[in-house]
Design a protein around this motif. Sequence first.
Motif, PDB file in Angstrom:
ATOM      1  N   LEU A 162       7.979  33.487   4.566  1.00 44.93           N
ATOM      2  CA  LEU A 162       8.979  34.442   4.096  1.00 44.93           C
ATOM      3  C   LEU A 162       8.329  35.507   3.223  1.00 44.93           C
ATOM      4  O   LEU A 162       7.373  35.235   2.484  1.00 44.93           O
ATOM      5  N   ASP A 163       8.864  36.700   3.297  1.00 44.43           N
ATOM      6  CA  ASP A 163       8.430  37.755   2.384  1.00 44.43           C
ATOM      7  C   ASP A 163       8.636  37.279   0.945  1.00 44.43           C
ATOM      8  O   ASP A 163       9.620  36.607   0.635  1.00 44.43           O
ATOM      9  N   GLU A 203      18.905  32.486  -3.687  1.00 37.63           N
ATOM     10  CA  GLU A 203      19.927  32.362  -4.726  1.00 37.63           C
ATOM     11  C   GLU A 203      20.991  33.439  -4.585  1.00 37.63           C
ATOM     12  O   GLU A 203      22.184  33.178  -4.761  1.00 37.63           O
ATOM     13  N   ARG A 204      20.560  34.644  -4.268  1.00 34.00           N
ATOM     14  CA  ARG A 204      21.523  35.751  -4.185  1.00 34.00           C
ATOM     15  C   ARG A 204      22.527  35.567  -3.050  1.00 34.00           C
ATOM     16  O   ARG A 204      23.729  35.700  -3.327  1.00 34.00           O
ATOM     17  N   PRO A 205      22.252  35.291  -1.790  1.00 31.71           N
ATOM     18  CA  PRO A 205      20.906  35.374  -1.210  1.00 31.71           C
ATOM     19  C   PRO A 205      20.584  36.804  -0.787  1.00 31.71           C
ATOM     20  O   PRO A 205      21.461  37.679  -0.808  1.00 31.71           O
ATOM     21  N   SER A 206      19.324  37.031  -0.390  1.00 35.28           N
ATOM     22  CA  SER A 206      18.936  38.348   0.099  1.00 35.28           C
ATOM     23  C   SER A 206      19.714  38.675   1.371  1.00 35.28           C
ATOM     24  O   SER A 206      20.096  37.773   2.118  1.00 35.28           O
ATOM     25  N   ASP A 207      19.930  39.959   1.597  1.00 32.10           N
ATOM     26  CA  ASP A 207      20.669  40.381   2.794  1.00 32.10           C
ATOM     27  C   ASP A 207      19.893  40.089   4.071  1.00 32.10           C
ATOM     28  O   ASP A 207      20.490  39.880   5.135  1.00 32.10           O
ATOM     29  N   TYR A 209      11.177  48.879   8.969  1.00 27.67           N
ATOM     30  CA  TYR A 209      12.018  47.675   8.936  1.00 27.67           C
ATOM     31  C   TYR A 209      11.539  46.668   7.893  1.00 27.67           C
ATOM     32  O   TYR A 209      12.330  45.901   7.331  1.00 27.67           O
ATOM     33  N   TYR A 210      10.228  46.657   7.620  1.00 31.58           N
ATOM     34  CA  TYR A 210       9.615  45.673   6.733  1.00 31.58           C
ATOM     35  C   TYR A 210       9.890  45.946   5.260  1.00 31.58           C
ATOM     36  O   TYR A 210       9.453  45.173   4.400  1.00 31.58           O
ATOM     37  N   PHE A 211      10.608  47.018   4.938  1.00 35.88           N
ATOM     38  CA  PHE A 211      10.999  47.299   3.554  1.00 35.88           C
ATOM     39  C   PHE A 211      12.406  46.801   3.253  1.00 35.88           C
ATOM     40  O   PHE A 211      12.838  46.821   2.097  1.00 35.88           O
ATOM     41  N   PHE A 212      13.120  46.368   4.283  1.00 35.83           N
ATOM     42  CA  PHE A 212      14.518  46.009   4.073  1.00 35.83           C
ATOM     43  C   PHE A 212      14.688  44.511   3.834  1.00 35.83           C
ATOM     44  O   PHE A 212      14.484  43.687   4.728  1.00 35.83           O
ATOM     45  N   ILE A 213      15.076  44.192   2.597  1.00 35.88           N
ATOM     46  CA  ILE A 213      15.365  42.799   2.224  1.00 35.88           C
ATOM     47  C   ILE A 213      16.717  42.724   1.525  1.00 35.88           C
ATOM     48  O   ILE A 213      17.570  41.910   1.880  1.00 35.88           O
TER      49      ILE A 213
END
Length: 266
Positions: A129-130, A136-140, A205-209
């Motif tokens: 995982l990145d 916890e949030r969880p990430s989108d 795409y790799y910047f979107f979390i």
Amino acid sequence: MKAYKNNSIIIRYGIIILCCILIISAFIAIKLKEYKEYLENADYDFLADYIDSDKDKVQLQSHTEAKAQKKTEKILKLEELNNQYKNVVAWIEIPDTSINYPVVQANDNIYYLDHTYKETYSSRGSIFLDKDVSFERPSDNFLIYGHRSKSGAMFEGLLQYENQNFYQQHKIINFSTLQEDADYEILAVFRSRVYDKSDTGVFRYYFFINAENETEYNDFVSNAKKASIYDTGVNASYGEQLLTLSTCAYHTQDGRFVVVAKKIKY
């Protein structure tokens, strides 16, 4: 003159012996690498069989307690694995494919490029995982990376999604965390690359979390759909959990092959 000939013969034989030694050494090195890969594959196969098996009982807690906490057998086994290897935080499986692996996470996106979940060196690395993804949030978006391997291991199998017929038979990805078992339906499959900082108007795409807002979320989904090799007919709405799998591709320099999916609500 005779001594010169003798020296020439000795040198010739010496070169032949040296070449033989180099060939034998290279052969041994290749066989050792193959054997190491065999052991790694066997280890992952054993682990996958354990995680997928419903026969073995986990000692962490009783089935009654597990049911009360809505924990599946798979989550219990993942917890047991996490107790041994703290960086194992999830499990990913695409049914009826070679992709069936533990997912690790570190404080950087470098370490698991060449280490296994046991933290031993391996050129194939791990599925990871990145570093910025949070449960916890969880990430989108659960952004996951993995190498490809000529042996077919790790994320090599993702490239089969270039074939739409393969996609039709493998639309679902199972992603299990310590919190839940979940199935994800694929919404986009596309080729991409790691862009230079100077590149503008491109889809990184790799910047979107984590989406800052609904617009950012919708832009990611829209761009993924536009880039997709074929139309899956699946879309995602703001608030729906996403899963992105990324591996290397060789159609261009720093190429990437990407599969994006959304969580199924049962």
